[in-house]
Scaffold this motif. Structure first.
Motif, PDB file in Angstrom:
ATOM      1  N   HIS A   1       0.826  -1.213   0.000  1.00 21.57           N
ATOM      2  CA  HIS A   1       0.000   0.000   0.000  1.00 21.57           C
ATOM      3  C   HIS A   1       0.857   1.258   0.000  1.00 21.57           C
ATOM      4  O   HIS A   1       0.597   2.206  -0.747  1.00 21.57           O
ATOM      5  N   LYS A   2       1.908   1.272   0.843  1.00 19.49           N
ATOM      6  CA  LYS A   2       2.720   2.478   0.990  1.00 19.49           C
ATOM      7  C   LYS A   2       3.761   2.643  -0.111  1.00 19.49           C
ATOM      8  O   LYS A   2       3.996   3.744  -0.599  1.00 19.49           O
ATOM      9  N   ARG A   3       4.421   1.540  -0.489  1.00 21.78           N
ATOM     10  CA  ARG A   3       5.570   1.629  -1.392  1.00 21.78           C
ATOM     11  C   ARG A   3       5.248   1.296  -2.836  1.00 21.78           C
ATOM     12  O   ARG A   3       5.984   1.660  -3.740  1.00 21.78           O
ATOM     13  N   LYS A   4       4.183   0.528  -3.050  1.00 21.67           N
ATOM     14  CA  LYS A   4       3.751   0.127  -4.393  1.00 21.67           C
ATOM     15  C   LYS A   4       4.894  -0.450  -5.242  1.00 21.67           C
ATOM     16  O   LYS A   4       5.215   0.049  -6.320  1.00 21.67           O
ATOM     17  N   PRO A   5       5.507  -1.533  -4.759  1.00 26.30           N
ATOM     18  CA  PRO A   5       6.592  -2.158  -5.519  1.00 26.30           C
ATOM     19  C   PRO A   5       6.077  -2.812  -6.803  1.00 26.30           C
ATOM     20  O   PRO A   5       4.869  -3.013  -6.968  1.00 26.30           O
ATOM     21  N   LYS A   6       7.002  -3.164  -7.671  1.00 31.84           N
ATOM     22  CA  LYS A   6       6.650  -3.791  -8.952  1.00 31.84           C
ATOM     23  C   LYS A   6       5.928  -5.112  -8.734  1.00 31.84           C
ATOM     24  O   LYS A   6       4.951  -5.424  -9.427  1.00 31.84           O
ATOM     25  N   SER A   7       6.419  -5.923  -7.785  1.00 32.22           N
ATOM     26  CA  SER A   7       5.780  -7.207  -7.484  1.00 32.22           C
ATOM     27  C   SER A   7       5.987  -7.553  -6.021  1.00 32.22           C
ATOM     28  O   SER A   7       6.949  -7.107  -5.394  1.00 32.22           O
ATOM     29  N   LEU A   8       5.073  -8.364  -5.501  1.00 28.95           N
ATOM     30  CA  LEU A   8       5.133  -8.832  -4.117  1.00 28.95           C
ATOM     31  C   LEU A   8       4.991 -10.351  -4.111  1.00 28.95           C
ATOM     32  O   LEU A   8       4.044 -10.897  -4.664  1.00 28.95           O
ATOM     33  N   THR A   9       5.945 -11.044  -3.462  1.00 27.53           N
ATOM     34  CA  THR A   9       5.870 -12.483  -3.268  1.00 27.53           C
ATOM     35  C   THR A   9       5.956 -12.765  -1.780  1.00 27.53           C
ATOM     36  O   THR A   9       6.812 -12.206  -1.092  1.00 27.53           O
ATOM     37  N   LEU A  10       5.071 -13.607  -1.277  1.00 23.63           N
ATOM     38  CA  LEU A  10       5.053 -13.967   0.135  1.00 23.63           C
ATOM     39  C   LEU A  10       5.299 -15.460   0.278  1.00 23.63           C
ATOM     40  O   LEU A  10       4.714 -16.258  -0.464  1.00 23.63           O
ATOM     41  N   VAL A  11       6.127 -15.843   1.247  1.00 25.18           N
ATOM     42  CA  VAL A  11       6.412 -17.248   1.529  1.00 25.18           C
ATOM     43  C   VAL A  11       5.961 -17.565   2.946  1.00 25.18           C
ATOM     44  O   VAL A  11       6.367 -16.892   3.896  1.00 25.18           O
TER      45      VAL A  11
ATOM     46  N   HIS B   1      -9.287  -9.277  -0.429  1.00 33.35           N
ATOM     47  CA  HIS B   1     -10.189  -8.343   0.235  1.00 33.35           C
ATOM     48  C   HIS B   1      -9.777  -6.893  -0.012  1.00 33.35           C
ATOM     49  O   HIS B   1     -10.629  -6.012  -0.191  1.00 33.35           O
ATOM     50  N   ASN B   2      -8.461  -6.652  -0.021  1.00 33.26           N
ATOM     51  CA  ASN B   2      -7.945  -5.297  -0.234  1.00 33.26           C
ATOM     52  C   ASN B   2      -7.735  -4.951  -1.704  1.00 33.26           C
ATOM     53  O   ASN B   2      -7.213  -3.882  -2.016  1.00 33.26           O
ATOM     54  N   LYS B   3      -8.140  -5.899  -2.604  1.00 34.53           N
ATOM     55  CA  LYS B   3      -8.010  -5.705  -4.045  1.00 34.53           C
ATOM     56  C   LYS B   3      -6.561  -5.373  -4.438  1.00 34.53           C
ATOM     57  O   LYS B   3      -6.286  -4.453  -5.211  1.00 34.53           O
ATOM     58  N   MET B   4      -5.642  -6.160  -3.862  1.00 39.44           N
ATOM     59  CA  MET B   4      -4.218  -6.013  -4.143  1.00 39.44           C
ATOM     60  C   MET B   4      -3.682  -7.315  -4.720  1.00 39.44           C
ATOM     61  O   MET B   4      -4.268  -8.373  -4.501  1.00 39.44           O
ATOM     62  N   GLN B   5      -2.560  -7.216  -5.447  1.00 41.52           N
ATOM     63  CA  GLN B   5      -1.981  -8.373  -6.103  1.00 41.52           C
ATOM     64  C   GLN B   5      -0.740  -8.861  -5.364  1.00 41.52           C
ATOM     65  O   GLN B   5       0.098  -8.065  -4.934  1.00 41.52           O
ATOM     66  N   ALA B   6      -0.608 -10.167  -5.222  1.00 32.38           N
ATOM     67  CA  ALA B   6       0.584 -10.770  -4.627  1.00 32.38           C
ATOM     68  C   ALA B   6       0.653 -12.233  -5.019  1.00 32.38           C
ATOM     69  O   ALA B   6      -0.373 -12.882  -5.254  1.00 32.38           O
TER      70      ALA B   6
END
Length: 224
Positions: free
Chosen positions: A46-56, A72-77
């Motif tokens: 939300h704050k930094r808006k990086p190119k991509s987010l991957t979570l492990v 729910h937050n309509k964000m991509q990861a």
């Protein structure tokens, strides 16, 4: 908004502090290790808006909450469920610009919850510090940045493991519960292949003498 369980592990101020400490830009591919319910990545996204987010995340219950939280937050990861050890072979060796983690950092020898989700989230049952740093180094490009929050009492271990993998500590903030008390946490950043030179910032004091949230903490929680 972040989806959590009333009976499982709930995130703490550690996560909010780390999310505020992470530096990432619009061109960065970012990975979070030991992601839990995904709260840090949601804030960073939300704050930094990086190119991509991957979570492990190893625990299915937590990975599922992270997926639902992003939806729910309509964000991509890209949320990857699996063991941390060797994860670079799955999501990409030397593929990321930024890596961060709020890992389980209590020793297995310390008393822990009978709730398995809470125990795995807080204690080094499935992953320890050495495992974490090995994977961070494997995932980061040369010049990539690693950010973590860790107990201040284990700072020497953290620095040893980082420098052993050529992750050079660059910025540090100690976190005190109240003024005059010993620091309990440390926020630390390191650069892969970076030159020597550590900047130690002013300590964060979480609460005033009456136990109320200090102004700096209110600012962190309220920052957009």
């Amino acid at each position: 908004e972040v989806i959590q369980s009333k009976n499982g592990y709930a995130f703490t101020s550690d996560s909010v502090l780390l999310a505020n400490f992470v530096k990432a830009g619009h061109k960065d591919n970012v990975v979070e290790l030991c992601a839990g319910c995904g709260v840090i990545s949601v804030i960073v996204g939300h704050k930094r808006k990086p190119k991509s987010l991957t979570l492990v995340e190893i625990q299915h219950s937590q990975a599922d909450r992270a997926k639902r939280t992003f939806e729910h937050n309509k964000m991509q990861a890209n949320i990857v469920e699996g063991r941390l050890q060797g994860i670079h072979k799955i999501i990409g060796e030397y593929a990321f610009d930024v890596c961060f983690a709020n890992p389980p950092y209590r020793l297995v020898s310390q008393a822990c919850s009978e709730n398995s989700e809470v125990a795995i989230s807080t204690h080094e049952i499935e992953v320890d510090l050495k495992d974490l740093v090995i994977e961070a180094e494997k995932l980061l490009k040369f010049g990539g940045r690693f950010f973590c929050v860790y107990p201040a009492s284990r700072l020497s271990e953290l620095i040893y493991e980082l420098t052993s993998r050529k992750l050079e500590p660059k910025e540090m903030v100690l976190v005190q519960p109240k003024a005059g008390m010993n620091a309990e946490l440390v926020l630390l950043s390191a650069t892969k292949g970076g030159k020597h030179g550590l900047v130690i910032h002013e300590n964060i004091i979480q609460n005033d003498e009456n136990g109320n949230m200090a102004p700096i903490m209110r600012a962190i929680y309220n920052s957009k």
